[in-house]
Every structure is written in C-alpha cells, then in structure tokens.
Design an enzyme around this catalytic site. Structure first.
Site, PDB file in Angstrom:
ATOM      1  N   ASP A 109      88.418  -3.303 102.787  1.00 48.41           N
ATOM      2  CA  ASP A 109      88.580  -4.511 101.813  1.00 48.41           C
ATOM      3  C   ASP A 109      87.078  -5.122 101.821  1.00 48.41           C
ATOM      4  O   ASP A 109      86.873  -6.143 102.781  1.00 48.41           O
ATOM      5  CB  ASP A 109      89.680  -5.245 102.033  1.00 48.41           C
ATOM      6  CG  ASP A 109      89.748  -6.723 100.883  1.00 48.41           C
ATOM      7  OD1 ASP A 109      88.771  -6.688 100.129  1.00 48.41           O
ATOM      8  OD2 ASP A 109      90.398  -7.337 100.807  1.00 48.41           O
TER       9      ASP A 109
ATOM     10  N   GLU B  39      72.120   1.398  95.433  1.00 47.92           N
ATOM     11  CA  GLU B  39      70.814   0.839  95.524  1.00 47.92           C
ATOM     12  C   GLU B  39      69.803   1.682  96.431  1.00 47.92           C
ATOM     13  O   GLU B  39      70.210   1.959  97.508  1.00 47.92           O
ATOM     14  CB  GLU B  39      70.796  -0.630  95.959  1.00 47.92           C
ATOM     15  CG  GLU B  39      69.470  -1.335  96.179  1.00 47.92           C
ATOM     16  CD  GLU B  39      69.595  -2.799  96.797  1.00 47.92           C
ATOM     17  OE1 GLU B  39      70.559  -3.664  96.657  1.00 47.92           O
ATOM     18  OE2 GLU B  39      68.779  -3.221  97.641  1.00 47.92           O
TER      19      GLU B  39
ATOM     20  N   HIS C 148      60.727   0.902  97.870  1.00 43.97           N
ATOM     21  CA  HIS C 148      61.691   1.615  96.796  1.00 43.97           C
ATOM     22  C   HIS C 148      60.714   2.841  96.027  1.00 43.97           C
ATOM     23  O   HIS C 148      61.610   3.778  95.663  1.00 43.97           O
ATOM     24  CB  HIS C 148      61.831   0.341  95.889  1.00 43.97           C
ATOM     25  CG  HIS C 148      62.960  -0.423  96.326  1.00 43.97           C
ATOM     26  ND1 HIS C 148      64.419  -0.190  95.799  1.00 43.97           N
ATOM     27  CD2 HIS C 148      63.229  -1.562  97.115  1.00 43.97           C
ATOM     28  CE1 HIS C 148      64.917  -1.175  96.318  1.00 43.97           C
ATOM     29  NE2 HIS C 148      64.518  -1.791  97.420  1.00 43.97           N
TER      30      HIS C 148
ATOM     31  N   LYS D 287      72.360 -10.966 102.556  1.00 44.13           N
ATOM     32  CA  LYS D 287      72.570  -9.848 101.390  1.00 44.13           C
ATOM     33  C   LYS D 287      72.162  -8.646 102.124  1.00 44.13           C
ATOM     34  O   LYS D 287      72.693  -7.442 101.875  1.00 44.13           O
ATOM     35  CB  LYS D 287      72.243 -10.270 100.099  1.00 44.13           C
ATOM     36  CG  LYS D 287      72.552  -9.697  99.118  1.00 44.13           C
ATOM     37  CD  LYS D 287      71.671  -8.323  98.870  1.00 44.13           C
ATOM     38  CE  LYS D 287      72.014  -7.542  97.803  1.00 44.13           C
ATOM     39  NZ  LYS D 287      71.221  -6.159  97.220  1.00 44.13           N
TER      40      LYS D 287
HETATM   41  C1  MEV Z   1      67.715  -5.971  98.811  1.00 41.90           C
HETATM   42  O1  MEV Z   1      69.031  -5.574  98.506  1.00 41.90           O
HETATM   43  C2  MEV Z   1      67.869  -6.787 100.267  1.00 41.90           C
HETATM   44  C3  MEV Z   1      66.730  -7.509 100.815  1.00 41.90           C
HETATM   45  O2  MEV Z   1      66.449  -8.662  99.804  1.00 41.90           O
HETATM   46  C4  MEV Z   1      67.015  -8.156 102.116  1.00 41.90           C
HETATM   47  C5  MEV Z   1      66.084  -9.169 102.611  1.00 41.90           C
HETATM   48  O3  MEV Z   1      65.261  -9.680 101.653  1.00 41.90           O
HETATM   49  O4  MEV Z   1      66.096  -9.398 103.672  1.00 41.90           O
HETATM   50  C6  MEV Z   1      65.502  -6.811 100.844  1.00 41.90           C
END
Ligand code: MEV
Length: 714
Positions: free
Chosen positions: A274, A83, A372, A258
């Site tokens: 792992d 990513e 991005h 995430k």
């Molecule tokens: C994207 O891979 C991760 C984000 O969505 C984390 C977040 O929203 O804090 C940007």
C-alpha cells in the site's frame, strides 16, 4: 546466491530481458512464461472482486533495476513506474554502491501501531492510570483476537497512551496498541484488534470511543540505510550541498523526498504494498521535528568518501493483502529475492537512498533534463534497431537533432551506414593513439610504447559551392597548402570517436584523415610517408615541436616502441594478441606544453632523481613491450601500474585521474594509468578479466569510455 549484476539490459528487447532473468535464476520458468504471454496481469474479472464499479485494469510499465547488494544479499528491484530515468538512475547508483559493499540497513523493531481514540472521559488522569493498570489484560484480550498471529510469533507487544486536547479543550486519549504483524503489512489485523478492545478501553476510561484504526505513521518500524560512494571531490561536495539545502528549505525538501519516493513507491507497487500508506507515513516522519525536512543525510567521512543515510518508516508485507489476489504483485515480490517483510523493507530503504543519490548526482552534474533526454534517445535508438557499433553515435546524433523520434533515428542509422561504406573507401579514416608506457620519459630520450586506436576518425568530402568545415581555419589552410589543394570546393565532414584535448591524438588523426580524403577525392596518389609528412606539418602548427609520434600512429595504425634519440626512432611491433584496453576520460583537459615545461622545471631542480625515474620508465616500456608481444597481461598490467606511480611522482597526475585509475583497478583492471601528458585527459586500463564491468563502473561514475577490444573477447 544469484548475482544481481546485469549490464547492457537497456539494449535488449523485452523478451531477451525476460530470458536473461530466467537464465540468471531471478525468474522461475513459470513466471517467465507468464510474463512472456502477458498472463501475469490482473484480469478484469479478478479486479472486479477487489474493488467496486470496475470497468477494466490499468497498465503501467514494469521494469527492473539490477545490481543491488543489501546487507550482503543480492537483489533485483522490480519497479512499476511511468517516469523515465528512475530505473536507469537506480541501476547505476546500485552498481556504484557495490564498490564499497552495497547498502547496509538496520532496524530496531517492526511494529504497527493501532489507535483507539477516547473522549468524553470523566477524568483523563484516571483514564490514563486505568489503562496502564489494565495493560496486561488488554494485551491478553488483544492477542485473543488473532491466536494464529501469536502462534506465528507475532502479536501485541505493548500498549501506550498519549493525551491531547481537542479544539474545544475536551481531553482526548490515544491508546496505542503496538503489534508485531510478522510478514503481513497488518492493516486488517490491527484494525480488528482495535475494534475488539475498544469497548474495554472505553469502559476503563469511563469515556466514549471516537475512532478505532491503525496509524500510518509507522515510526515503530524505522529502517536506516547507509551507503558509501567514492566520487570526484566536486561531485561529492555538490551532493552534500544539495542535501544541506533540502534540510533547511521545505520547498526543496518536498522535491528531494519526492525523488526518494520515486523508487520506494515503484517497488511498493510492484510488490503489492500500500504505497499511499507508505507515502503518508514517510512525509509525516519527515516533518517530525516540526519542520518538513530531507529524509536523507549526505556527508563526507574521514577517508573522503561520500556517505549517505536515510531513515524511513516502512511497514510493508510479503503475505496477504493484494499479494494473494494480484499475480503481478506476487511475481514482483518473487523477483526481489527477499525472504520476508523485514528484507523487503531493508531493500526499500536502500532503493530510496539510491534513488536520491541518482537524482542529486544528476542535479549536481549534467542536470536532470540532459539525463532524461539521453535515456529517451537510447530507447528510441534501440527501438529503431541501431546496431551495436553505431549505437552511441546514433544516440548522440539524435540528441543533437532535437528530434528524438524513431523516424529520425532510422534516418541517422541509414546515413551512418552509408557513411561507413564511404569511410571504408581508402584514404578517409585514421587512427588515434594511446600511450601505454613511457610518456614524459620520451622527452628525455627514453622509450615509450604506444598503440593505435583504429578507425578513430573518419572524414568525408562532398562537393560544395565553397570550402566548408567546422575545423580550425589555420589547421585546414595548412593541410590544403601541403596538399596543394587550396582551391578545393568541398564540404569536409568529420566523424570522430576521439575527444579533443584528452591526449588521444585527435588532431593528428584528423589531419591524416583529411589528407587521405583529399588524396582519394583529387586522386593525388600520395603514399603513407607523404600523408604522414602532411599531418606532421599541421601538428607543428598546433603543438610547436611535436615528437611526430601522433601523426605516425595516425598514419600507420600499428603498435610501436619508440624513442627520440637523434630523431624519432620507431620499432613497429607485430602482435598476435591485441590487449583488451579501456580508455576513459573525464571533464578536465591537460595542456601538454605546460605539463612538459613543469616537469622540465622540476627535473632541473632534482636532476639525478628525475633521471633515475626516467630510467625506470624506460625499463618499464621495454619490459612492457616484451609482455605485450607475449600476451602476458599480468606483467603488462604491473608495468602500467608502476609507470602510473612514476608519473604521479613527477607531478602530472590529478585527483580526477587518480579516481579514474582507482575505479578501474577496483572494478577489475589488472593495470591502469594516466595516458598522455596528464594534468587531466585520459587513463588507459588493461582489462583481461572483463572489460564491460570496468566500462560500466567508469560510466556509472560519469566518465566517458572507449573500448579497444572486441566486446566478444571479454
Ligand atoms: C523527479 O521525479 C525527482 C527529482 O525532482 C528529485 C530531486 O529533485 O531530488 C529529480
């Protein structure tokens, strides 16, 4: 200890990045050679020995995030991830964290839990008591399974018991074996211990063993990372709020976490750990209170600094497992510079926190998509061969075009390069200005010192059916009137590296460049004096009673000391050395007229005190001019710092300007001050000890920059 700071990595190609890491001591020559030749990647034959039904190996990008300091140690972070933005976000977050000493990470213990689940017991209470009574002999039996682990200082530390009821109300006993696995992740070690002691546990409980395996909820191996950031207030508060949202809303907490795992997983994969085990443990831990929550806390401390904390269960290894079989994992681990599993877990916790900071900051400011896009555009510009001098413009134009493709980048580069030839033609460019000392004092007859920002604005004219441009109508009409060129049918194209309204003389520079472009296009034969007059007329239109300094600098592009006693008095300075200056600006814009009026009102209330301040400014401008002539950057920097203090004292600074000045000085500038009217706008920093470090720190904090020195001088 190697320094992990590497700036401008994104502009290098892959081979140059490898060479840089080797040169800095982060990559051993043999590993560098492996990477260059692609020999670090697992072979299909080796993969065939790892799992079943292998048909090949699967590639993912391996990148690095530099700049990490964790518990005083320098680290480079290898990342395996597909990513975009993750690496850049991490690098910037780590660079910013350096300003307050980097990350601190603490942990109490690092034990892996093995579980033996027993059911069908005759009497659960009796079973619990029997296991507790036999603890010593159980530990002894468990330790006999891996004598070498015990010899290395590891082994079973304790045995604990937890009681549950199964859905049919049958009691279930979970016997936990807490194992110090040293530098191994330890899954196999612990599984074999569980299997070995299971019959003994069953006998003690008079029950039946249902399961014998480790737990991935590694809450006996908790690592708490902490970091402090100095940020503009709005950004800081927006980050705290974003975190608070993730503390109350599990849907948001999931995305938030995430983001944390973007970094943690990428490092786990790069070092052969792992990551599914880590993921499972971390998310279970995030729900430990019964509600799924953010893994982080962000708050403001008494000094106004943003403080971030993360607590993660991390049982990772630096020996055994895939590390032995996968050369890429061994190389990744070597790159980190960690000495043991504890240091790897500490680095991982810091990476999780840094990644979260990068995401929240982007969300709180420009938004994730913009980031991005910019990164993508940068890599496309680099792969299309954009030269350094045009790099930032190419990136901007690519984004503007909405067509972030290599062919488009090549087209933009070609167009810019042909424009550059046109700009070099006489009459199409003009300078911006940066006031080094004495603004505001100059309104009251004192001296000020200003430098040009050479070739800041370029204007080209092309034949068209009618006059077309994107500039204010009145401004162009005034210029054309002055030039007697009201009938011209041309397209005026502007390319400027100056922002509008940030005190850098952009309107005067545009006026001069337009006048020069018409002079060349229509062969008007104007000299600099007339160009200056034409630009001054447009300045009057824009600013009422301008000092004339902006158009004079835009026209002559020479350093000058000036005052406004009986008209504008100018002394051009001949300089052997140009000072290495960085100009930076944020989002706020000051209104010159309002600021001058506000200072006037304050001065009227405290006339003598203000005039003493202006006298001091005058003295600083004069001594600063001497220091500038002598190339004495230390003295010039001091004069700038003192002048900034005086400008603050007369009320024209802002929290954003103070933050920029603070950051510039903290990252190595010997002098830094607001420049121009203040109330927003720009700062100027003198950076003889390394302009790129200061530029990167300013950029990492989200400010825009302009370097006024050759990069190779730094
Ligand atoms: C994207 O891979 C991760 C984000 O969505 C984390 C977040 O929203 O804090 C940007």
């Amino acid at each position: 200890m190697n320094d992990s700071r590497i700036s401008g990595l994104y502009r290098l190609d892959v081979a140059a990045r490898i060479a840089k890491l080797e040169e800095l001591g982060w990559l051993a020559p043999a590993d560098a050679a492996r990477l260059r030749e692609g020999r670090h990647v697992l072979s299909a034959a080796a993969a065939d020995h790892m799992i079943e039904n292998v048909i090949g190996v699967f590639g993912l990008p391996l990148a690095i995030a530099p700049n990490f300091i964790v518990n005083g140690r320098e680290h480079i972070v290898p990342l395996v991830v597909e990513e975009p933005s993750i690496t850049a976000g991490l690098s910037a977050a780590a660079a910013m964290a350096r300003q307050s000493g980097g990350f601190e990470v603490a942990s109490d213990s690092s034990l892996l839990i093995g579980q033996v689940h027993v059911t069908d017991m005759a009497d659960a209470d009796h079973a619990i008591a029997a296991v507790s009574d036999a603890k010593a002999s159980l530990v002894e039996a468990a330790n006999a399974v891996h004598p070498r682990l015990v010899a290395r200082g590891g082994g079973v530390r304790d045995i604990e018991v937890r009681l549950f009821g199964l859905p049919d109300n049958k009691p279930l006993l979970a016997v936990h074996v807490l194992v110090d696995t040293c530098d191994a992740m330890g899954a196999n070690l612990v599984n074999s211990i569980c299997e070995a002691i299971a019959p003994k546990v069953a006998a003690l409980c008079s029950g039946r063993v249902a399961l014998r395996i480790l737990s991935n909820l590694a809450d006996r191996s908790l690592f708490t990372a902490r970091v402090r950031y100095s940020l503009p207030e709005e950004e800081r508060d927006a980050i705290v709020e974003a975190n608070d949202i993730a503390c109350v809303d599990p849907y948001r907490a999931t995305t938030h976490n995430k983001g944390v795992m973007n970094g943690v997983d990428a490092l786990a994969i790069a070092t052969g750990n792992d990551w599914r085990a880590i993921e499972a443990g971390v998310h279970a831990f995030a729900a430990a209170t019964g509600r799924y929550q953010a893994l982080t806390r962000w708050y403001t401390d008494a000094d106004g600094m943003l403080v971030g904390e993360i607590k993660l269960p991390l049982k990772v290894g630096t020996v055994g497992g895939t590390l032995a079989n996968n050369p890429a994992a061994a190389l990744g681990l070597a790159l980190t510079g960690v000495k043991n599993a504890r240091e790897l877990a500490e680095l991982m916790a810091a990476v999780g926190l840094a990644q979260n900071f990068a995401a929240l900051r982007a969300l709180a400011t420009s938004g994730i998509q913009a980031g991005h896009m910019k990164l993508h555009a940068r890599s496309v510009a680099a792969s299309a061969g954009a030269p350094d001098t045009l790099f930032d413009v190419v990136v901007e134009k690519l984004i503007e075009s909405g067509e972030i493709k290599t062919w488009k980048a090549r087209e933009i580069i070609a167009a810019l390069q042909s424009d550059v030839d046109e700009y070099d033609a006489p009459g199409a460019s003009a300078a911006g200005k940066v006031i080094l000392l004495g603004e505001h004092g100059v309104v009251y007859g004192r001296h000020a010192l200003a430098l040009p920002i050479p070739d800041a604005v370029r204007v080209t004219l092309t034949k068209a059916d009618a006059l077309t441009h994107d500039l204010p109508e009145e401004f162009v009409a005034c210029l054309l009137r002055e030039l007697d060129a009201e009938d011209a049918r041309v397209r005026i194209t502007l390319d400027s590296r100056l922002p509008f309204g940030k005190g850098l003389g952009s309107s005067a520079a545009i006026a001069v460049a337009v006048a020069r472009a018409f002079d060349a296009y229509l062969d008007l034969g104007l000299d600099d004096e007339r160009i200056n007059e034409v630009a001054f007329a447009s300045e009057k239109l824009a600013h009422g009673t301008p000092s004339g300094i902006d158009n004079t600098l835009a026209t002559y592009a020479r350093p000058m000391l000036f005052n406004r006693q009986a008209g504008l008095q100018i002394e051009f300075l001949e300089l052997d050395h140009l000072p290495p200056l960085l100009v930076a600006w944020g989002e706020k814009t000051g209104k010159t007229n309002e600021l001058v009026a506000a200072v006037r009102a304050r001065r009227e209330r405290s006339l003598e005190q203000f005039d003493r301040v202006f006298d001091q400014m005058d003295a600083l401008s004069l001594s600063g001019a001497d220091a500038l002539r002598a190339g004495n950057w230390g003295e010039l920097g001091t004069a700038m710092n003192l002048c900034h203090g005086l400008l603050n004292a007369i009320g024209v600074s802002t929290p954003e300007l103070e933050h920029m000045v603070f950051l510039a000085r903290q990252s190595g500038a010997v002098g830094a001050k607001l420049t121009g009217a203040g109330g927003g706008g720009s700062i100027v920093a003198l950076c003889p000890q390394g302009i790129i470090e200061v530029r990167d720190a300013m950029r990492a904090a989200g400010y825009h920059t302009l370097v006024l020195a050759n990069e190779d001088r730094t």
